[in-house]
Structures are given as structure tokens and as C-alpha cells.
Design a protein around this motif. Structure first.
Motif: not given
Length: 663
Positions: A361-362, A365, A378, A381-382, A385-386, A477-479, A484
Motif C-alpha cells: 500500500s505504501v 502511494a 506518511l 497521509y495514510m 495503512t499506518y 494518499h491512502e490506497s 485497505t
């Protein structure tokens, strides 16, 4: 054939059907139909696995042949299923992770021209893995084993225009051949001595074979079962990437990220672990083999974790972490804690899939940038994912209440209670590995998601070189949801799967599926000490592994958030150590020089010496020369002059008269 047997057949055949449709008709039916048919196949597999799991829980196991493939003398080569508590747990893990990876792939491979081919491969992979875990005989096990190897070769080299991908898939294939050679020899020994390849029959006769030896040479006579177990385990060392056959796994990161999650989290690399657990009735009869297993596992667990510390490619950190975790599983097998190994296999499948898919995912992005030195900050922004990556890192570090804590701690305790030769070394190695594990897990999170945003500098450079992105494009930006949602669904068992420790480890979940001899009592001893999930978590606060993991995480925080300038200083101070780790202890270099270079030298010698000198020089050109030389001689005799022939006749008559007179 009963209704349940039809369901057993459907489990592996549904993904196979999806793979065939997507693979053969993918271009005709298009992208959406290709992913729909393969996802449907794996969904059917997963739902049926749940049904079968429920059936097995009620005590209905199955062991029988479905199809006889070949009969040779008294030996039958069959396709058969053994459905018991061990195989059904593996079926659930394989089908669930595979389903998540299938869904995730829609988002990850959206722009890839090989979309349909990719879905066909991952479905075929799922089929191969299911055939492997459901088998009730060595032939089918070997079929699944090789099929998994073949499909992983196709997947690692999926982007076949990249030289690195072709190198990586060739490396994976060749290293696995080394392991599989041992595996095949082991199966051959089983057939030669037991006269059958059916698990149940082999296991039943194993105790009476305990005192037989193999006649190798005059002085070397190993016990037959030790030889069989070690040879089978060499197969597992190839598939499950144990030292020194571990070299293929980090390179296999050249494949697309969903593959990393599927092959290196839940399926192919766990085939070896599953196989040894399945062979527990054989391994329990050979202490030498168990010692061999525990030492190899301990070396892998510690030394591969150390390499993860110096990696900067986000996927390679996770790959070395996988190697280390596989080492833990192997150590558990050696300590006769088979159920702890399978339990760790299960929890690891979830949290490692989260880490790989989160890394993917990262990478999406960051526009397919994998270097952590160009990430940072990040988190805002995400967020999804984080959070999921954080859960994966906590589970990987083995902190309570996450899944990895329960399985890792039970392994450490089992090894601590083991009295095998080599167990002391293994115990020290895996304790050290806990600190390193805490460190590299959080180094990944802090380096990627916290700190300064290092990707901004990269984009300015890009603009300077004239191929920059749009302004809004440079913001990560987030996937999308297809990425997700599987991450969130995998994060749930990454937290909760460990809470099943009671039933799986101490309440005899595996029943007859795993055999442990009376001398090896580590798990029974642990069961007496076990006071529920919360009791275990509270007790952990007073134990060494917990504080080692915490101090590893704290060290990562200090180095990558509090004092981010320090890692470079440390690296400069300990340049020798960091070089050794960056060179991965020189295994790749040695293999390239010794095996690849040796093979090239041998090939060159055979070509220069054999082909050019002997075949071309001696046989082909030599024959031509002999013909030319003899014809040049004979030419003088056939001159066409009558006086030459008369002269020859007179000499002939003289020679005959001389012989006649002498006689």
C-alpha cells in the motif's frame, strides 16, 4: 462417494477451475471476469474449509484415496486426502489469506498488462498448496511440493522483462531443487524400506524400524529413521528458507507485492513447517534429527533478523523478518512443540500478510518507490495503512495482546524446557532474536511513517530533471478500498488469533494429528502452568522476552525518532559489522563465485576440452584427416598407367614365390 468427500474434492478444484478459466480464456473474458472467477473459486474453497472445519470439530476425520494414478507392483500411487485437525487448520489459513490477497490484487495490479495471467497464477498456487496440505501420501505431497515451487517460480519472475526478476526466479528454482533432491531421496528411502507411501501405514510401522541402520560405507551407518528425517527436512530447508538454503527468499521480493504476501506469509514457506509437523511420528523417533532441526532453526532465527536491521528496501525488511520467524517455527519443531510451531505459523500468516500488503500500500502511494530513505512522515497521509502496519509490527515484535506474542512466547518456553543437545544454543539465539525483532519491526514503522517527509526532496529533484509529477500527484494518499479492506480484515486476526492459545496448544486440539513421545514433555509441563490468556499476559510482564521486545522497540524509537542522526554515526563506527550484514554474510557472493562460477568453469572446460578438442577435434576432424591421409596413399596405387600395374603384379608374384619357397 459421500457428500463430504465431494466437498473435500471441491476445495482444491475450485481454485484450479478459476485458474484454468482466467489463464486460458483471460484475454477473451476480460479483466473483471478473470478476477471474478478466480475470487469466486477461492471463496468457495474458504467457505467449504469452514464447513469441513466444523465437521472435523465434531470428530469426523477422513483418510482415504480418491483416485489411483498408477500401480507399480504392489505400490499404488494415489491421490488421497487426509482430513484431520492439522490439515483443516492449514486449509483455513491458506484459503483465508489467499482470498484477501486475491481481493487486494485488484487494486495493486490495476495498471498491469499481465492482470489476467497474474490471477491465474495465484489461483493455481492456491490449488497446489491445498493439494499439499490435504495429501495422505508422499506422492501427492511431492506433487503439491513441486507444483508450489513451479508456480512460485512463475510468480517471482512475473515481470519477466526485468533482469533482476529473472535472476531471482532462477535462484529460487535452483535453491529449491537442492532441497527437493534431499526430499526426494527421503521419500525414496521410505518407499524402499516401508514398501508403501501412505502416511498411516508408514507411521504405524515406524517404531519397529527404529533400530535399523543404513549401510553407506564401512564406518558410516546412520540410523534409517534419522537419515529419512534429515533428508525430508532438507526439503523443508529449501521450501521454508532455512539456513543455508535461505538465499532465495529475499531476492524473491522481485515479484509483485501480493505474491510476497501469499508465498512468504501463509503458504509456500510454511509448507516445510507443516510437513515436519505432519511427520511428527517419524521425527519423534530420532533425537539426532530433532537436534539438527533445532540448531538450523536457531541459526536462521537470529542471524536473519540481524540482516533486517540494515535493509533499506521496505519489502526486504519484511522478507528477512519472515526468515527469522520461520526460524522460530523450525526451533519449535526441533523442541517437539509441533503444535506451537503450527500455532506460530497461523498467527504469523496473518500479521506477516498485513506487513507485506501494508508495504505494498505504501509502495502504491509512493509511485512504486520501495526505499525507506525516501519515505518518512506518511502517517498523516495514510492513516489506515499506518494503523494496520502498526498492528503487524506489534504482533511481529511479539508484544501482548497481539497474536505473535502468544505463539512466540510458547516457543521460547518450550525450547527452555527442552533437554535436546543444541537446545541451550537455540534458547540463547531466539532470546537475542526477540530484541532484534522488536528493533527491526519498529524501525520499519518509525522510518516509514514518522519523522521528516523525505519524499519531498525526491520530487524536487524529479522536477529539476524534467519528469516531475503534478503538484497534487506528489502528495501520497491512502490506497483504494480494495487495498485497505483486506488490510483491515487481516489486522483483526493479527490481534485476536493468539487468544486461541488455550484450545490449540494445551487442550489437545490436534488430537491424533500430531504425535509426541513421552520423553518430550515440554508442552504438558507448560499446560500445567497455563492460567488463561490474561494470566499469560500478566505473567509476561515479569519475563525476559517481553522486556527484550520492549527494549528493542524503545531502541528503534530512540534511533529513528529522538536522534535520527545517530544511525549514520553508529554505522560509521561499526562499519565492519554493517558491511557483513549488508553483504548478508557473503552467502550470495560465495554461491555466485563457487556454484555459479564453478558451473560456468565446468561448462567452459567441457566446451573447450570436450566439445572443441575431443568431439570436433579428435572424432569429427580426426576422422576427416584419417580419410584424407589414407586416400592420399591409395591414390598413388590407382594411377591408370599399365606399366605401374605390371610392376605391381611382378612384385606381387615375387612376394608370393618368396613365401611359397619359405613354406
Amino acid at each position: 462417494m459421500t457428500d463430504m468427500q465431494k466437498l473435500y474434492l471441491l476445495v482444491p478444484l475450485a481454485p484450479l477451475a478459476g485458474a484454468l478459466v482466467a489463464g486460458l480464456f483471460g484475454r477473451v473474458i476480460g479483466r473483471a471476469a478473470s478476477h471474478s472467477v478466480t475470487i469466486l473459486g477461492v471463496t468457495v474453497s474458504f467457505v467449504l474449509s469452514l464447513v469441513i472445519f466444523n465437521d472435523v470439530q465434531q470428530g469426523h476425520t477422513f483418510n482415504g484415496s480418491v483416485y489411483t494414478w498408477l500401480t507399480s507392483g504392489d505400490t499404488r500411487f494415489e491421490v488421497g486426502f487426509l482430513i484431520d485437525r492439522l490439515s483443516v487448520l492449514m486449509m483455513l489459513v491458506v484459503t483465508f489469506v489467499s482470498l484477501m490477497v486475491h481481493i487486494y490484487t485488484i487494486g495493486y495490479m490495476a495498471e498491469d498488462p499481465g492482470y489476467q495471467r497474474f490471477f491465474a497464477y495465484i489461483s493455481l498456487f492456491t490449488f497446489s498448496m491445498l493439494m499439499l496440505v490435504m495429501s495422505n501420501n508422499f506422492v501427492q505431497l511431492f506433487f503439491g511440493w513441486e507444483a508450489v515451487g513451479l508456480v512460485s517460480y512463475l510468480l517471482i519472475g512475473f515481470w519477466y522483462t526485468r533482469p533482476t526478476a529473472i535472476y531471482a526466479n532462477l535462484k529460487a528454482f535452483l535453491v529449491n531443487r537442492v532441497g527437493d533432491f534431499g526430499f526426494l531421496l527421503g521419500i525414496g528411502l521410505v518407499l524402499a524400506n516401508f514398501g508403501t507411501l501412505d502416511y498411516a501405514a508408514v507411521f504405524a510401522r515406524a517404531p519397529e524400524m527404529q533400530h535399523l541402520t543404513l549401510e553407506l560405507t564401512q564406518g558410516i551407518q546412520p540410523a534409517l529413521l534419522t537419515a529419512i528425517c534429515i533428508l525430508l527436512f532438507i526439503g523443508a530447508m529449501g521450501k521454508s528458507a532455512q539456513f543455508p538454503l535461505h538465499v532465495w527468499l529475499p531476492d524473491s521480493m522481485e515479484g509483485p507485492t501480493p505474491i510476497s504476501a501469499l508465498i512468504h506469509a501463509a503458504t509456500m514457506v510454511t509448507a516445510g513447517i507443516f510437513m515436519v509437523a505432519r511427520m511428527s511420528p517419524l521425527f519423534e523417533l530420532s533425537e539426532t534429527a530433532l537436534s539438527f532441526v533445532i540448531i538450523i532453526g536457531a541459526i536462521t532465527a537470529l542471524f536473519m533478523a540481524l540482516i533486517a536491521i540494515v535493509q533499506t528496501d521496505i519489502k526486504r525488511v519484511v522478507a528477512y523478518s519472515t526468515l527469522s520467524q520461520l526460524g522460530y517455527m523450525t526451533v519449535a519443531l526441533g523442541a517437539s512443540a509441533y503444535s506451537a510451531a503450527i500455532f506460530h505459523l497461523m498467527t504469523h500468516a496473518f500479521f506477516k500478510a498485513v506487513l507485506f500488503l501494508g508495504a505494498g500500500s505504501v509502495i502504491i502511494a509512493m509511485h512504486h518507490e520501495q526505499d525507506m530513505r525516501r519515505m518518512g512522515g506518511l502517517r498523516k497521509y495514510m492513516p489506515i495503512t499506518y494503523l494496520t502496519m502498526l498492528v503487524g509490527a506489534l504482533a511481529n515484535a511479539g508484544l501482548p495482546p497481539f497474536a505473535g506474542f502468544f505463539s512466540k512466547d510458547s516457543i521460547i518456553e518450550a525450547v527452555g524446557l527442552s533437554s535436546l543437545p543444541g537446545a541451550g544454543f537455540a534458547y540463547a539465539a531466539i532470546l537475542a532474536g526477540v530484541f532484534v525483532g522488536g528493533f527491526y519491526s519498529f524501525r520499519l514503522v518509525f522510518y516509514t511513517f514518522h519523522g521528516e517527509e523525505r519524499f519531498r526532496h525526491v520530487h524536487h529533484d524529479d522536477h529539476a530533471h524534467g519528469h516531475g509529477h503534478d503538484a497534487h500527484h506528489s502528495e501520497p494518499h491512502e490506497s483504494p478500498k480494495v487495498v485497505t479492506v483486506p488490510l483491515l480484515l487481516l489486522a483483526i486476526p493479527s490481534v485476536a488469533a493468539g487468544w486461541l492459545i488455550g484450545p490449540i496448544l494445551f487442550e489437545g486440539y490436534f488430537g491424533d494429528a500430531i504425535y509426541i513421545s513421552h520423553e518430550h514433555h515440554a508442552l504438558t509441563h507448560m499446560a500445567e502452568e497455563f492460567h488463561g490468556v490474561f494470566g499469560m499476559m500478566l505473567h509476561a510482564l515479569t519475563t525476559l522476552p517481553f522486556w527484550l521486545a520492549v527494549s528493542g522497540a524503545a531502541t528503534a524509537w530512540f534511533l529513528y525518532i529522538k536522534r535520527p542522526e545517530l544511525p549514520a554515526v553508529i554505522k560509521a563506527k561499526f562499519s565492519l559489522v554493517s558491511t557483513v550484514l549488508e553483504e548478508k554474510y557473503g552467502f550470495d557472493r560465495f554461491n555466485d563465485w563457487f556454484f555459479a562460477g564453478g558451473a560456468r568453469l565446468l561448462g567452459k572446460a567441457l566446451w573447450k576440452g570436450g566439445d572443441v578438442a575431443v568431439i570436433d577435434g579428435f572424432f569429427v576432424n580426426g576422422a576427416a584427416r584419417v580419410v584424407a591421409w589414407s586416400s592420399a596413399l591409395i591414390r598413388h596405387l590407382q594411377s591408370g598407367y599399365i606399366y605401374h600395374y605390371a610392376f605391381a603384379m611382378i612384385i606381387g608374384v615375387l612376394a608370393m614365390m618368396t613365401m611359397f619357397i619359405r613354406g
